[in-house]
Design an enzyme around this catalytic site. Structure first.
Site, PDB file in Angstrom:
ATOM      1  CG  ASP A   1       2.347   6.176  77.064  1.00 20.94           C
ATOM      2  OD1 ASP A   1       3.282   5.672  76.409  1.00 20.94           O
ATOM      3  OD2 ASP A   1       2.533   6.869  78.085  1.00 20.94           O
TER       4      ASP A   1
ATOM      5  CB  THR B   1       6.387  12.226  73.540  1.00 20.26           C
ATOM      6  OG1 THR B   1       6.111  11.441  74.691  1.00 20.26           O
ATOM      7  CG2 THR B   1       7.869  12.516  73.483  1.00 20.26           C
TER       8      THR B   1
ATOM      9  CB  THR C   1      -5.910 -15.044  73.044  1.00 19.32           C
ATOM     10  OG1 THR C   1      -4.635 -15.571  73.454  1.00 19.32           O
ATOM     11  CG2 THR C   1      -5.722 -14.308  71.733  1.00 19.32           C
ATOM     12  CD  GLN C   2      -3.299 -14.105  79.757  1.00 16.03           C
ATOM     13  OE1 GLN C   2      -2.146 -14.484  79.886  1.00 16.03           O
ATOM     14  NE2 GLN C   2      -4.208 -14.279  80.690  1.00 16.03           N
ATOM     15  CB  CYS C   3      -1.459 -15.318  72.162  1.00 18.91           C
ATOM     16  SG  CYS C   3      -1.079 -16.779  73.114  1.00 18.91           S
TER      17      CYS C   3
ATOM     18  CG  ASP D   1       1.286  11.592  79.337  1.00 16.11           C
ATOM     19  OD1 ASP D   1       2.506  11.740  79.516  1.00 16.11           O
ATOM     20  OD2 ASP D   1       0.772  10.481  79.089  1.00 16.11           O
ATOM     21  CB  SER D   2      -1.968   9.559  75.230  1.00 16.47           C
ATOM     22  OG  SER D   2      -1.060   8.514  75.426  1.00 16.47           O
ATOM     23  CB  SER D   3      -1.212   8.162  80.848  1.00 13.20           C
ATOM     24  OG  SER D   3      -0.162   7.465  80.222  1.00 13.20           O
TER      25      SER D   3
HETATM   26  N1  ASP Z   1       3.460   9.521  77.777  1.00 10.94           N
HETATM   27  C1  ASP Z   1       3.396   9.940  76.391  1.00 10.94           C
HETATM   28  C2  ASP Z   1       1.935   9.943  75.971  1.00 10.94           C
HETATM   29  O1  ASP Z   1       1.404   8.927  75.648  1.00 10.94           O
HETATM   30  C3  ASP Z   1       4.213   9.045  75.534  1.00 10.94           C
HETATM   31  C4  ASP Z   1       4.203   9.423  74.063  1.00 10.94           C
HETATM   32  O2  ASP Z   1       3.705  10.432  73.650  1.00 10.94           O
HETATM   33  O3  ASP Z   1       4.764   8.678  73.270  1.00 10.94           O
HETATM   34  O4  ASP Z   1       1.326  10.977  75.969  1.00 10.94           O
END
Ligand code: ASP
Length: 340
Positions: free
Chosen positions: A90, A13, A275-277, A57-59
């Site tokens: 992300d 972002t 763990t999920q915690c 985008d880091s996804s």
């Molecule tokens: N979708 C964006 C990413 O991870 C969100 C961010 O940059 O905060 O690339």
């Protein structure tokens, strides 16, 4: 002497702009970013930049891209006093965790940062994050870097990278480090908590590029089915599974469940109990619901985060060691990722 920092732009972002047609945020040209922050020229730091040809985008992050990033650091390691990586928030915790394992014997700061609002937007959090991250990467005491580890700086706090998780997608304060104290707080001054910061290694840096992603995550929930559990555990080529358990590492005691896990472990598949915690740790054997896991050879992940567990598995499996050695490394604290 003036510190020399390499600023690496991967995307996220912080450098995004709105597409004029769709209105969606997408990565933009890096030159735009430096133009938006003229303050960078006023820092008493020699700043040079490198950018991914195609910012992401880091996804869309992937182990192959971690290797690209590591190649940039490797090529420039001797030339710079520290590195700042601009990255989408992300998956920033995954990248920080992966880099911590890939960079053994680190003696220089590698600080990741990004922002929740693009840098061109008036209310952006990106400027402060960027400027302070650069200051932290450049900070020295007696000629030595103050933070020679892979860390995330976000919204006035510095964290050990492999202890973090993204927990908020709406607030500027997007990260948490539930099981390890913050490394520094940026107020009027940047206050470093030196007791918690890793010491610079005196050994030669060792860079690891082999990562193995033949792994899966099974997130337990009441009613998880035999059919699906079994199909994941029997996936051809699977080498390890992160078992995301309840509380302090607990799981159903139903016979089918334990039998499926045992059969997988007997076939040589690693089962890593996380763990999920968000806070606390896995203590196998504390309850009856984890004693059996212990007996069949599930490996306890202690207080590791899911992000660090996944990347630690990729790193350790990438070494192609004998099974017993692999299991041993997973239980060891390699880069400050667990509190043992
Ligand atoms: N979708 C964006 C990413 O991870 C969100 C961010 O940059 O905060 O690339």
């Amino acid at each position: 002497m003036m510190s020399k920092i390499l600023l690496i732009y991967t995307g996220g972002t912080i450098g995004m702009m709105q597409d004029s047609k769709t209105g969606a945020l997408k990565p933009f040209d890096f030159r735009f970013l430096t133009k938006e922050v003229p303050e960078l020229q006023r820092l008493n730091i020699k700043l040079e930049t490198a950018s991914f040809k195609k910012p992401i985008d880091s996804s869309n992050m992937h182990p192959k891209i971690w290797v690209e990033l590591i190649n940039i650091i490797e090529k420039n390691y001797a030339k710079y006093d520290g590195f700042v990586i601009l990255h989408g928030s992300d998956t920033m915790s995954y990248t920080a965790s992966a880099l911590s394992f890939m960079l053994e014997n680190l003696a220089k700061p590698v600080i990741l940062t990004g922002s929740q609002l693009p840098i061109g937007i008036i209310r952006t959090d990106g400027k402060e994050n960027l400027i302070t991250a650069i200051e932290i990467a450049a900070a020295q005491k007696n000629g030595k870097p103050i933070v020679p580890e892979v860390a995330i700086y976000f919204e006035y706090e510095l964290y050990r990278g492999n202890r973090t998780l993204k927990y908020n997608s709406a607030h500027f304060d997007a990260f948490k480090s539930p099981n390890y104290p913050v490394l520094a707080e940026a107020g009027v001054n940047i206050v470093y908590k030196e007791n918690y910061i890793q010491k610079a290694s005196t050994k030669k840096i060792q860079i690891h590029k082999e990562l193995d992603n033949d792994i899966a995550v099974i997130h337990l929930f009441p009613g998880i089915s035999k059919k699906i559990t079994s199909s994941i555990l029997n996936t051809p080529g699977i080498k390890a599974v992160v078992l995301q358990t309840f509380g302090s590492g607990n799981a159903p005691t139903e016979k089918w469940f334990i039998d499926e896990l045992k059969a997988a472990i007997d076939r040589g598949t690693i089962v890593y109990n996380v763990t999920q915690c968000l806070e606390g740790r896995v203590i196998q054997g504390k309850y009856e619901t984890s004693s059996e896991l212990q007996k069949i050879g599930v490996i306890g992940g202690d207080d590791i985060t899911i992000e660090a567990a996944i990347t630690k598995l990729m790193f350790v499996l990438g070494k192609k060691l004998p099974l017993e050695k692999t299991r041993k490394l997973l239980q060891q604290n390699l880069r400050g990722e667990i509190s043992v």
